[in-house]
Design an enzyme around this catalytic site. Structure first.
Site, mmCIF file in Angstrom:
data_model
loop_
_atom_site.group_PDB
_atom_site.id
_atom_site.type_symbol
_atom_site.label_atom_id
_atom_site.label_comp_id
_atom_site.label_asym_id
_atom_site.label_seq_id
_atom_site.Cartn_x
_atom_site.Cartn_y
_atom_site.Cartn_z
ATOM 1 N N ASN A 37 0.807 -1.269 -0.094
ATOM 2 C CA ASN A 37 0.017 0.045 -0.211
ATOM 3 C C ASN A 37 0.872 1.081 -0.078
ATOM 4 O OD1 ASN A 37 0.629 0.664 2.803
ATOM 5 N ND2 ASN A 37 -0.478 -1.066 3.277
ATOM 6 N N LEU A 85 -4.212 -5.785 15.585
ATOM 7 C CA LEU A 85 -4.827 -4.546 16.317
ATOM 8 C C LEU A 85 -6.005 -5.341 17.173
ATOM 9 C CD1 LEU A 85 -4.789 -1.723 17.516
ATOM 10 C CD2 LEU A 85 -6.292 -0.994 15.535
ATOM 11 N N LYS A 144 -14.663 0.948 14.943
ATOM 12 C CA LYS A 144 -13.386 0.186 15.261
ATOM 13 C C LYS A 144 -13.025 0.226 16.568
ATOM 14 C CE LYS A 144 -11.223 0.113 10.734
ATOM 15 N NZ LYS A 144 -10.162 0.764 9.641
ATOM 16 N N LYS A 158 -12.549 -3.419 18.484
ATOM 17 C CA LYS A 158 -11.242 -3.791 18.580
ATOM 18 C C LYS A 158 -10.563 -3.349 20.072
ATOM 19 C CE LYS A 158 -10.059 -3.530 13.749
ATOM 20 N NZ LYS A 158 -8.635 -3.534 12.849
ATOM 21 N N LYS A 188 8.750 -16.927 -10.834
ATOM 22 C CA LYS A 188 8.296 -15.717 -11.203
ATOM 23 C C LYS A 188 7.142 -16.357 -12.238
ATOM 24 C CE LYS A 188 8.662 -11.811 -14.378
ATOM 25 N NZ LYS A 188 10.047 -11.132 -15.379
#
Length: 400
Positions: free
Chosen positions: A209, A307, A336, A340, A288
């Site tokens: 990311n 988390l 969240k 969490k 690959k």
């Protein structure tokens, strides 16, 4: 906080000199002892009398100005300063400082200084983006100089882009931070995660990311400065480790999971700022993958939710999470926090200018289980890190 602090402001020649007049006034109002040095070019924009009036002190303009029998001027200014602020810092003075050139009063004072130096660049966008200038800024940062990144907007030359002198509030925040004697995290151990994870598809490709790791590294740096013992678990980033911080380098989400779990019982607080990949390829090819078909399907499976697992395990620890959202920021953040079992969540909308991945600033909301929300304005990531740590101190007291 600044009362009695000796701050030397080195003013180079740029249109932003007029803004520095207000900075000097702000410092004097905070009861700092302000000495001003001006280059010849700076005096073309604003006369020394202005800064003499605002600071209440003589303004220094000449390397060889010296009262008979008096101290050597540049040594006296350097040794007598708690902080040197270069504002505006032009490409010229940045280049001198980065390359050890001392041919005028400001540059000789910088070379002779042992105190912290805050560099506040201001120049045309093309000059600031020039690879030589960027190299010099990097050199100064690596040497331990503090940098107040310039802002983005319309410049005096009529162009648009990064190059404006940082906002004065931001510069004042940095000055206060640098001169702070705050060691309120003494005796605490803090674990910080930062950066992205990379999930391999085959030996040459992976899923990742846009996280740069800047936020997590700023948190680790600030925590160490405030006296904490810090372990930083970092995904792959192009950043130098903060001084005094133990760094554990990982690549995949599973590696980060293992590193976090191994150390969780040994720390008082955890700040999970890493952008951990939610999914990974179910099968990683040993060789690959060759290009045969017009499409390629990769089956993904969930990575462990680090988390959420910490939320189930925590006892005495303070647990702070991060959430990057693109819609319904507050609603998603509250879900969240509850799901969490977090003590606080730092939520930001990455679609906002100055708040996305890779930026030097952030715009965050601090969300708490009670429903309390603290909305913070755009600020540099080190300032945000200290806001987060201020809340951590309060949360820790609630655990005692």
């Amino acid at each position: 906080m600044l009362a009695g602090k000796n701050i030397t402001v080195g003013i180079a020649g740029g249109i932003a000199v007029f803004k520095v007049a207000q900075l000097v006034s702000n410092l004097a109002s905070a009861k700092a002892e302000v000495r001003v040095i001006m280059t010849r070019a700076a005096q073309e924009f604003v006369k020394p009398l202005t800064f003499q009036t605002l600071s209440g002190h003589h303004v220094y303009t000449d390397l060889f100005e010296r009262t008979f029998g008096g101290p050597v001027q540049h040594i006296d200014l350097a040794s007598g300063s708690d902080l040197i602020v270069l504002a505006p810092a032009t490409a010229n003075i940045i280049g001198k400082a980065a390359n050890g050139i001392a041919d005028d009063l400001i540059s000789t004072v910088v070379m002779a200084a042992t105190c912290p130096v805050l560099v506040c660049p201001a120049m045309n966008v093309n000059m600031y983006n020039n690879r030589v200038v960027q190299r010099n800024v990097t050199i100064l940062r690596d040497l331990g100089y503090h940098i107040a990144e310039p802002g983005v907007g319309r410049l005096a030359c009529g162009t648009e882009g990064r190059g404006r002198l940082a906002e004065l509030d931001l510069i004042m925040d940095k000055i206060n931070f640098i001169l702070s004697d705050n060691r309120d995290l003494n005796g605490l151990s803090v674990m910080v995660t930062a950066g992205p994870t990379t999930e391999p598809i085959d030996p040459v490709r992976y899923i990742t990311n846009r996280s740069s790791g800047k936020m997590g590294y700023a948190v680790a740096d600030a925590a160490a400065r405030r006296g904490a013992r810090v372990v930083l678990i970092s995904g792959p980033v192009a950043l130098n480790p903060p001084p005094g911080v133990e760094v554990i380098n990982v690549e995949t989400a599973n590696e980060m999971y293992s590193a976090v779990m191994d150390r969780f019982s040994m720390v008082d607080s955890v700040i999970m700022s890493a952008a951990v990949a939610d999914y990974k390829p179910k099968i990683t090819a040993n060789q690959k993958i060759k290009k045969h078909e017009s499409t390629l399907t990769i089956e993904l499976e969930k990575n462990p939710d680090i988390l959420a697992q910490l939320g189930k395990m925590k006892e005495r620890q303070v647990l702070i999470g991060f959430a990057a959202e693109t819609e319904e920021l507050v609603n998603n953040a509250m879900i969240k926090v509850e799901r969490k079992n977090l003590d606080m969540l730092v939520a930001n909308d990455v679609t906002l200018p100055g708040a996305g991945f890779g930026t030097d600033t952030n715009i965050a909301k601090l969300v708490f289980p009670s429903g309390r929300i603290v909305s913070l304005p755009k600020m540099d990531k080190l300032s945000l890190a200290n806001h987060i740590l201020d809340e951590l101190v309060i949360l820790r007291k609630g655990k005692e």
